[in-house]
Motif scaffolding. Structure first.
Motif, PDB file in Angstrom:
ATOM      1  N   MET A  19      18.769  26.572  38.308  1.00  0.00           N
ATOM      2  CA  MET A  19      18.637  25.520  39.302  1.00  0.00           C
ATOM      3  C   MET A  19      17.231  24.936  39.187  1.00  0.00           C
ATOM      4  SD  MET A  19      19.410  25.670  43.389  1.00  0.00           S
ATOM      5  CE  MET A  19      21.159  25.861  43.174  1.00  0.00           C
ATOM      6  N   PRO A  20      17.086  23.618  39.078  1.00  0.00           N
ATOM      7  CA  PRO A  20      15.769  23.000  38.938  1.00  0.00           C
ATOM      8  C   PRO A  20      14.833  23.305  40.114  1.00  0.00           C
ATOM      9  CG  PRO A  20      17.510  21.413  38.471  1.00  0.00           C
ATOM     10  CD  PRO A  20      18.162  22.644  39.034  1.00  0.00           C
ATOM     11  N   ALA A  21      13.552  23.140  39.842  1.00  0.00           N
ATOM     12  CA  ALA A  21      12.529  23.500  40.824  1.00  0.00           C
ATOM     13  C   ALA A  21      11.636  22.321  41.168  1.00  0.00           C
ATOM     14  CB  ALA A  21      11.682  24.640  40.281  1.00  0.00           C
TER      15      ALA A  21
ATOM     16  N   SER B  10      17.784  17.517  54.341  1.00  0.00           N
ATOM     17  CA  SER B  10      18.610  17.294  53.149  1.00  0.00           C
ATOM     18  C   SER B  10      20.005  17.912  53.269  1.00  0.00           C
ATOM     19  CB  SER B  10      17.906  17.861  51.916  1.00  0.00           C
ATOM     20  OG  SER B  10      17.901  19.282  51.945  1.00  0.00           O
ATOM     21  N   GLY B  11      20.304  18.512  54.397  1.00  0.00           N
ATOM     22  CA  GLY B  11      21.594  19.158  54.564  1.00  0.00           C
ATOM     23  C   GLY B  11      21.786  20.346  53.629  1.00  0.00           C
ATOM     24  N   GLY B  12      20.691  21.010  53.284  1.00  0.00           N
ATOM     25  CA  GLY B  12      20.749  22.183  52.425  1.00  0.00           C
ATOM     26  C   GLY B  12      20.562  21.914  50.946  1.00  0.00           C
ATOM     27  N   LEU B  13      20.396  20.663  50.575  1.00  0.00           N
ATOM     28  CA  LEU B  13      20.158  20.329  49.162  1.00  0.00           C
ATOM     29  C   LEU B  13      18.848  20.935  48.665  1.00  0.00           C
ATOM     30  CD1 LEU B  13      20.927  18.652  46.608  1.00  0.00           C
ATOM     31  CD2 LEU B  13      19.534  16.807  47.595  1.00  0.00           C
TER      32      LEU B  13
ATOM     33  N   SER C  26      13.903  24.885  45.477  1.00  0.00           N
ATOM     34  CA  SER C  26      14.944  24.745  44.466  1.00  0.00           C
ATOM     35  C   SER C  26      15.972  23.737  44.963  1.00  0.00           C
ATOM     36  CB  SER C  26      15.594  26.092  44.152  1.00  0.00           C
ATOM     37  OG  SER C  26      16.147  26.658  45.309  1.00  0.00           O
ATOM     38  N   THR C  27      16.693  23.142  44.008  1.00  0.00           N
ATOM     39  CA  THR C  27      17.677  22.124  44.329  1.00  0.00           C
ATOM     40  C   THR C  27      18.653  21.972  43.181  1.00  0.00           C
ATOM     41  OG1 THR C  27      17.994  19.810  44.993  1.00  0.00           O
ATOM     42  CG2 THR C  27      16.234  20.248  43.414  1.00  0.00           C
ATOM     43  N   SER C  28      19.821  21.494  43.461  1.00  0.00           N
ATOM     44  CA  SER C  28      20.777  21.211  42.396  1.00  0.00           C
ATOM     45  C   SER C  28      20.553  19.828  41.806  1.00  0.00           C
ATOM     46  CB  SER C  28      22.212  21.341  42.916  1.00  0.00           C
ATOM     47  OG  SER C  28      22.416  20.440  43.989  1.00  0.00           O
ATOM     48  N   SER C  29      19.814  18.966  42.508  1.00  0.00           N
ATOM     49  CA  SER C  29      19.543  17.608  42.024  1.00  0.00           C
ATOM     50  C   SER C  29      18.122  17.192  42.390  1.00  0.00           C
ATOM     51  CB  SER C  29      20.533  16.611  42.626  1.00  0.00           C
ATOM     52  OG  SER C  29      20.174  15.287  42.258  1.00  0.00           O
ATOM     53  N   VAL C  30      17.243  17.223  41.394  1.00  0.00           N
ATOM     54  CA  VAL C  30      15.849  16.836  41.635  1.00  0.00           C
ATOM     55  C   VAL C  30      15.760  15.393  42.113  1.00  0.00           C
ATOM     56  CG1 VAL C  30      13.620  16.411  40.507  1.00  0.00           C
ATOM     57  CG2 VAL C  30      14.870  18.526  40.044  1.00  0.00           C
ATOM     58  N   THR C  31      16.537  14.510  41.515  1.00  0.00           N
ATOM     59  CA  THR C  31      16.476  13.091  41.879  1.00  0.00           C
ATOM     60  C   THR C  31      16.802  12.890  43.353  1.00  0.00           C
ATOM     61  OG1 THR C  31      17.089  12.470  39.633  1.00  0.00           O
ATOM     62  CG2 THR C  31      17.355  10.796  41.336  1.00  0.00           C
ATOM     63  N   GLU C  32      17.886  13.490  43.814  1.00  0.00           N
ATOM     64  CA  GLU C  32      18.266  13.356  45.224  1.00  0.00           C
ATOM     65  C   GLU C  32      17.269  14.063  46.136  1.00  0.00           C
ATOM     66  OE1 GLU C  32      22.387  14.097  46.257  1.00  0.00           O
ATOM     67  OE2 GLU C  32      22.924  13.721  44.164  1.00  0.00           O
TER      68      GLU C  32
ATOM     69  N   ALA D 166      -1.164  16.162  49.127  1.00  0.00           N
ATOM     70  CA  ALA D 166      -0.079  16.719  48.324  1.00  0.00           C
ATOM     71  C   ALA D 166       0.002  16.162  46.912  1.00  0.00           C
ATOM     72  CB  ALA D 166       1.256  16.473  49.020  1.00  0.00           C
ATOM     73  N   GLN D 167       0.432  17.047  46.030  1.00  0.00           N
ATOM     74  CA  GLN D 167       0.923  16.689  44.711  1.00  0.00           C
ATOM     75  C   GLN D 167       2.277  17.364  44.590  1.00  0.00           C
ATOM     76  OE1 GLN D 167      -2.357  18.191  42.200  1.00  0.00           O
ATOM     77  NE2 GLN D 167      -2.218  16.205  41.204  1.00  0.00           N
ATOM     78  N   VAL D 168       3.199  16.721  43.885  1.00  0.00           N
ATOM     79  CA  VAL D 168       4.529  17.297  43.702  1.00  0.00           C
ATOM     80  C   VAL D 168       4.848  17.309  42.218  1.00  0.00           C
ATOM     81  CG1 VAL D 168       6.987  17.100  44.238  1.00  0.00           C
ATOM     82  CG2 VAL D 168       5.279  16.428  45.942  1.00  0.00           C
ATOM     83  N   GLY D 169       5.307  18.464  41.758  1.00  0.00           N
ATOM     84  CA  GLY D 169       5.731  18.604  40.371  1.00  0.00           C
ATOM     85  C   GLY D 169       7.174  19.059  40.315  1.00  0.00           C
ATOM     86  N   VAL D 170       7.834  18.773  39.194  1.00  0.00           N
ATOM     87  CA  VAL D 170       9.216  19.182  39.003  1.00  0.00           C
ATOM     88  C   VAL D 170       9.369  19.925  37.682  1.00  0.00           C
ATOM     89  CG1 VAL D 170      10.151  17.306  40.413  1.00  0.00           C
ATOM     90  CG2 VAL D 170       9.905  16.996  37.954  1.00  0.00           C
ATOM     91  N   SER D 171      10.384  20.770  37.622  1.00  0.00           N
ATOM     92  CA  SER D 171      10.722  21.505  36.411  1.00  0.00           C
ATOM     93  C   SER D 171      12.234  21.639  36.336  1.00  0.00           C
ATOM     94  CB  SER D 171      10.077  22.894  36.419  1.00  0.00           C
ATOM     95  OG  SER D 171      10.541  23.658  35.321  1.00  0.00           O
ATOM     96  N   GLU D 172      12.776  21.595  35.146  1.00  0.00           N
ATOM     97  CA  GLU D 172      14.209  21.815  34.963  1.00  0.00           C
ATOM     98  C   GLU D 172      14.550  23.291  35.039  1.00  0.00           C
ATOM     99  OE1 GLU D 172      16.680  19.593  34.973  1.00  0.00           O
ATOM    100  OE2 GLU D 172      15.077  18.180  35.412  1.00  0.00           O
ATOM    101  N   LEU D 173      13.530  24.146  34.976  1.00  0.00           N
ATOM    102  CA  LEU D 173      13.733  25.589  35.088  1.00  0.00           C
ATOM    103  C   LEU D 173      13.723  26.004  36.552  1.00  0.00           C
ATOM    104  CD1 LEU D 173      11.322  26.741  32.256  1.00  0.00           C
ATOM    105  CD2 LEU D 173      13.806  26.445  32.114  1.00  0.00           C
ATOM    106  N   SER D 174      14.225  27.167  36.848  1.00  0.00           N
ATOM    107  CA  SER D 174      14.200  27.676  38.214  1.00  0.00           C
ATOM    108  C   SER D 174      12.766  28.012  38.615  1.00  0.00           C
ATOM    109  CB  SER D 174      15.059  28.934  38.329  1.00  0.00           C
ATOM    110  OG  SER D 174      14.410  30.031  37.713  1.00  0.00           O
ATOM    111  N   PRO D 175      12.485  28.102  39.909  1.00  0.00           N
ATOM    112  CA  PRO D 175      11.126  28.452  40.339  1.00  0.00           C
ATOM    113  C   PRO D 175      10.636  29.777  39.754  1.00  0.00           C
ATOM    114  CG  PRO D 175      12.378  27.624  42.190  1.00  0.00           C
ATOM    115  CD  PRO D 175      13.345  27.779  41.042  1.00  0.00           C
ATOM    116  N   LYS D 176      11.537  30.721  39.514  1.00  0.00           N
ATOM    117  CA  LYS D 176      11.127  32.014  38.948  1.00  0.00           C
ATOM    118  C   LYS D 176      10.812  31.922  37.463  1.00  0.00           C
ATOM    119  CE  LYS D 176      13.314  34.727  42.438  1.00  0.00           C
ATOM    120  NZ  LYS D 176      14.201  35.738  42.866  1.00  0.00           N
ATOM    121  N   GLU D 177      11.393  30.950  36.771  1.00  0.00           N
ATOM    122  CA  GLU D 177      11.188  30.795  35.329  1.00  0.00           C
ATOM    123  C   GLU D 177      10.097  29.785  34.982  1.00  0.00           C
ATOM    124  OE1 GLU D 177      15.680  31.536  33.704  1.00  0.00           O
ATOM    125  OE2 GLU D 177      15.226  29.587  34.584  1.00  0.00           O
ATOM    126  N   ALA D 178       9.890  28.801  35.833  1.00  0.00           N
ATOM    127  CA  ALA D 178       8.951  27.721  35.528  1.00  0.00           C
ATOM    128  C   ALA D 178       7.505  28.210  35.579  1.00  0.00           C
ATOM    129  CB  ALA D 178       9.145  26.570  36.507  1.00  0.00           C
TER     130      ALA D 178
END
Length: 113
Positions: A1-3, A32-35, A55-61, A84-96
């Motif tokens: 799940m992306p992070a 986000s209704g749990g997103l 974590s989220t199933s859709s980073v874009t949303e 704030a700064q915000v970063g994204v990863s396609e890996l899970s928070p535990k892997e990124a």
């Protein structure tokens, strides 16, 4: 799940309340209704920056909710966009280990942490 990683610089917060580490993920999950889900928090090595992992199933949303909160809400007396700064990863928070900065737009492409 992306992070998603939110990095908050306490020197730029009016009230660097430690409850931010709980309240920000809770508000995002609700809005986000749990997103968007909490994946924990940490502190950046060699700084006082707070790192909030999501974590989220859709980073874009999910980013729509994250940006709206940062830009529009005041949490514990803080306008979060100022710190704030915000970063994204396609890996899970535990892997990124690195996140590509997507917010603020002027810092896009840099890496966190």
């Amino acid at each position: 799940m992306p992070a998603i990683l939110i990095r908050l610089d306490p020197a730029r917060l009016a009230n660097p309340d430690l409850d931010l580490r709980y309240d920000i993920p809770e508000r995002l999950a609700q809005a986000s209704g749990g997103l968007v889900k909490s994946s924990g928090f940490d502190y950046e090595d060699c700084t006082d920056a707070m790192l909030i992992y999501l974590s989220t199933s859709s980073v874009t949303e999910a980013m729509r909710f994250v940006v709206a909160m940062l830009d529009d809400e005041v949490v514990h007396g803080n306008r979060l966009a100022d710190a704030a700064q915000v970063g994204v990863s396609e890996l899970s928070p535990k892997e990124a280990t690195r996140y590509t900065v997507v917010y603020p737009s002027g810092k896009a492409g840099a890496l966190l942490p």
